[in-house]
Write a protein that holds these residues in place. Structure first.
Motif, mmCIF file in Angstrom:
data_model
loop_
_atom_site.group_PDB
_atom_site.id
_atom_site.type_symbol
_atom_site.label_atom_id
_atom_site.label_comp_id
_atom_site.label_asym_id
_atom_site.label_seq_id
_atom_site.Cartn_x
_atom_site.Cartn_y
_atom_site.Cartn_z
ATOM 1 N N THR A 22 2.283 -0.222 2.731
ATOM 2 C CA THR A 22 3.665 -0.437 2.338
ATOM 3 C C THR A 22 4.035 -1.892 2.600
ATOM 4 N N SER A 52 4.776 3.295 -6.804
ATOM 5 C CA SER A 52 4.854 4.747 -6.985
ATOM 6 C C SER A 52 6.013 5.119 -7.905
ATOM 7 N N GLU A 53 6.022 6.377 -8.304
ATOM 8 C CA GLU A 53 7.082 6.854 -9.181
ATOM 9 C C GLU A 53 8.456 6.701 -8.534
ATOM 10 N N LYS A 54 8.478 6.734 -7.206
ATOM 11 C CA LYS A 54 9.748 6.587 -6.493
ATOM 12 C C LYS A 54 10.095 5.120 -6.224
ATOM 13 N N GLY A 55 9.221 4.202 -6.679
ATOM 14 C CA GLY A 55 9.512 2.784 -6.542
ATOM 15 C C GLY A 55 8.952 2.126 -5.301
ATOM 16 N N TYR A 56 8.139 2.885 -4.526
ATOM 17 C CA TYR A 56 7.535 2.291 -3.331
ATOM 18 C C TYR A 56 6.406 1.336 -3.739
ATOM 19 N N ARG A 57 6.362 0.178 -3.117
ATOM 20 C CA ARG A 57 5.351 -0.823 -3.415
ATOM 21 C C ARG A 57 4.196 -0.703 -2.432
#
Length: 403
Positions: A22, A52-57
Motif C-alpha cells: 500500500t 484495486s476496484e476500490k481505488g487502493y494503490r
C-alpha cells in the motif's frame, strides 16, 4: 471441479497481492512521506503497479527500485524534470546502480578537491601568505558542486545524440571521420578546438601529433574532465569560454569549432576572439546545420503534441549553412563551404525516443508523463517501415583572418 477453480482463484489472488505494498507501507519502507509518494503518482513520475476496484494503490518491488533511483538522483542534485527521462529509460537494476555509482564517485572526487582547497586556504591564513585570489578559486570550486547534474546531463545527452547518428546514418564514413578529413594537418602546429564535447573527433586521429600543440577546450569543466580521462596526456585539455580565450594574439594556426558557434552567446565577440588568437595565415574550421536538418523529428513530436518544441531557438538561424559564409566573410578573407551528404533511416524506437528526450526543449514536460503512449506512437510509425530523417550539415573553412 468447482473446488479446484475456487482454490485456483484464491491462489491467483494471493500471488497477485504478494510483494505488493500500500502507499503507506511503501512510503515507510523507503523512509519517505506518503505525501511524497502521492506527489510522484500525481505528476506521473512513479505510478503504482496496480489500482484495486476500490481505488487502493499498490506498489511492487519494481516500483521500489524506481523509487530508489528517483531518491538517489534527487539527493545528487537532479531536478524532477531532469529525472523524468532518466527514470523512463528501460534500464536494468545493474545499469541504474552503475549510473548512480558514477555520479557518487564524481561527487566524492569533487568533495576531496574542495577539502584540499579548504585546508590549503586555512594553512595560508596561518602562515600569513593568504591571497584573495585563493578565495576566488575556492568560491568557484565550491559552486562547481551544484553543476554535477548539469555536467552529467550535457555529457549524457551528447552521447545519446551521437549514438543515433552512429546507428542509422547511411553515409558509412561517419560525421567525425569526415570532419577530421577536412583538416589540413600539414599546416597544423598549434590547434585549439572550441567546444570539444566528449572528444569524439580525436578518436579518429590518424596523424602523428607529436611535436604539435593540440588544445581541446570546452566551457563545461565536466566535459573537459571526461576528455582528459578518455584521451590521456597527448592533448592539453582546458576549460575555455569562446568569448574569452586565454591565449596571446596570433598563437594558433588552426581553430576548430564543431557544431559550436551557434551556442556562443555573443557570436561576434566569439569570432573576434578566434580571429585574435589566429596568426595572419590561420584557418578556422567550423561546422553547422542547415534549416532542414532533422526536420522530420520535429514533425513527429508535434504530431504527437503540438505544444512540444525541441529547441527554444533554431540553431541554424543563429549560425547556419545558409548564411554562415556571409558572417565569416566579415572576419576572414577566404571562406569555403563543404557539404556532408547523409540521411538517417531509423528502425528502432528506443534510440529515437532517447534522442528526442535529450533535446534542449520542453519535451520532458509533455512526453515524460505519457511515455508509454509516446512509445506506442513511435512503434506505430515504425510498423510502416524505417523513419527517414533528413540530415543537412557541413563545414566552413575560413582562412586569412581580417586583423
Amino acid at each position: 471441479m468447482k473446488l479446484f477453480f475456487l482454490c485456483f482463484y484464491l491462489y491467483s489472488t494471493i500471488m497477485e497481492n504478494m510483494e505488493k505494498y500500500t502507499t503507506g507501507k511503501f512510503a515507510k519502507m523507503a523512509n519517505v512521506t506518503e505525501r511524497t509518494i502521492r506527489y510522484y503518482d500525481k505528476i506521473g513520475l512513479l505510478k503504482p503497479s496496480s489500482i484495486s476496484e476500490k481505488g487502493y494503490r499498490y506498489y511492487s518491488k519494481e516500483d521500489f527500485f524506481k523509487l530508489q533511483k528517483i531518491l538517489s538522483l534527487r539527493h545528487l542534485g537532479f531536478s524532477i524534470d531532469e529525472i523524468f527521462p532518466m527514470v523512463a529509460n528501460e534500464d536494468n537494476l545493474k545499469d541504474s546502480l552503475e549510473l548512480q555509482s558514477t555520479l557518487v564517485e564524481k561527487r566524492i572526487l569533487h568533495l576531496q578537491l574542495l577539502q584540499d582547497a579548504l585546508k590549503r586556504t586555512m594553512s595560508s591564513i596561518e602562515n600569513k601568505t593568504f591571497d584573495w585570489n585563493t578565495m576566488i578559486s575556492l568560491t568557484q570550486l565550491t559552486n562547481e558542486d551544484s553543476n554535477l547534474a548539469e555536467q552529467y546531463k550535457n555529457a549524457k545527452n551528447l552521447n545519446v545524440r551521437i549514438s543515433l547518428h552512429d546507428l542509422y546514418s547511411c553515409n558509412k564514413q561517419g560525421w567525425f571521420p569526415w570532419v577530421y578529413e577536412q583538416i589540413d594537418f600539414s599546416k597544423v602546429n598549434r590547434l585549439l578546438e572550441i567546444g570539444c564535447g566528449n572528444g569524439k573527433l580525436w578518436e579518429f586521429s590518424k596523424q602523428d601529433l607529436r611535436n604539435r600543440e593540440i588544445f581541446l577546450s570546452d566551457i563545461s569543466s565536466g566535459m573537459v574532465e571526461e576528455v582528459r580521462k578518455k584521451l590521456g596526456n597527448e592533448f592539453n585539455c582546458i576549460q575555455v569560454d569562446c568569448e574569452s580565450i586565454p591565449f596571446k594574439d596570433g598563437y594558433f594556426d588552426t581553430v576548430l569549432a564543431n557544431h559550436v558557434l551557434f551556442y556562443v552567446k555573443d557570436l561576434n565577440s566569439g569570432l573576434q576572439e578566434i580571429v585574435r588568437v589566429l596568426n595572419p595565415s590561420g584557418v578556422l574550421y567550423c561546422s553547422t546545420y542547415g534549416s532542414k536538418h532533422m526536420k522530420e523529428i520535429t514533425d513527429i513530436v508535434q504530431a504527437f503534441d503540438s505544444r512540444i518544441a525541441l529547441s527554444t531557438t533554431s540553431l541554424y538561424a543563429l549560425f547556419g549553412l545558409d548564411d554562415g559564409d556571409k558572417i565569416l566573410s566579415s572576419k576572414f578573407h577566404h571562406v569555403e563551404k563543404r557539404i556532408y551528404e547523409d540521411h538517417l533511416e531509423i528502425r528502432d524506437a528506443k534510440p529515437l525516443i532517447d534522442y528526442i528526450m535529450s533535446c534542449h526543449g520542453n519535451q520532458n514536460e509533455y512526453i515524460a508523463p505519457r511515455m508509454a503512449d509516446f512509445r506506442e506512437y513511435i512503434d506505430s510509425l515504425l510498423e510502416k517501415g524505417p523513419i527517414y530523417i533528413t540530415k543537412e550539415a557541413g563545414i566552413f573553412i575560413a582562412s586569412c583572418p581580417r586583423k
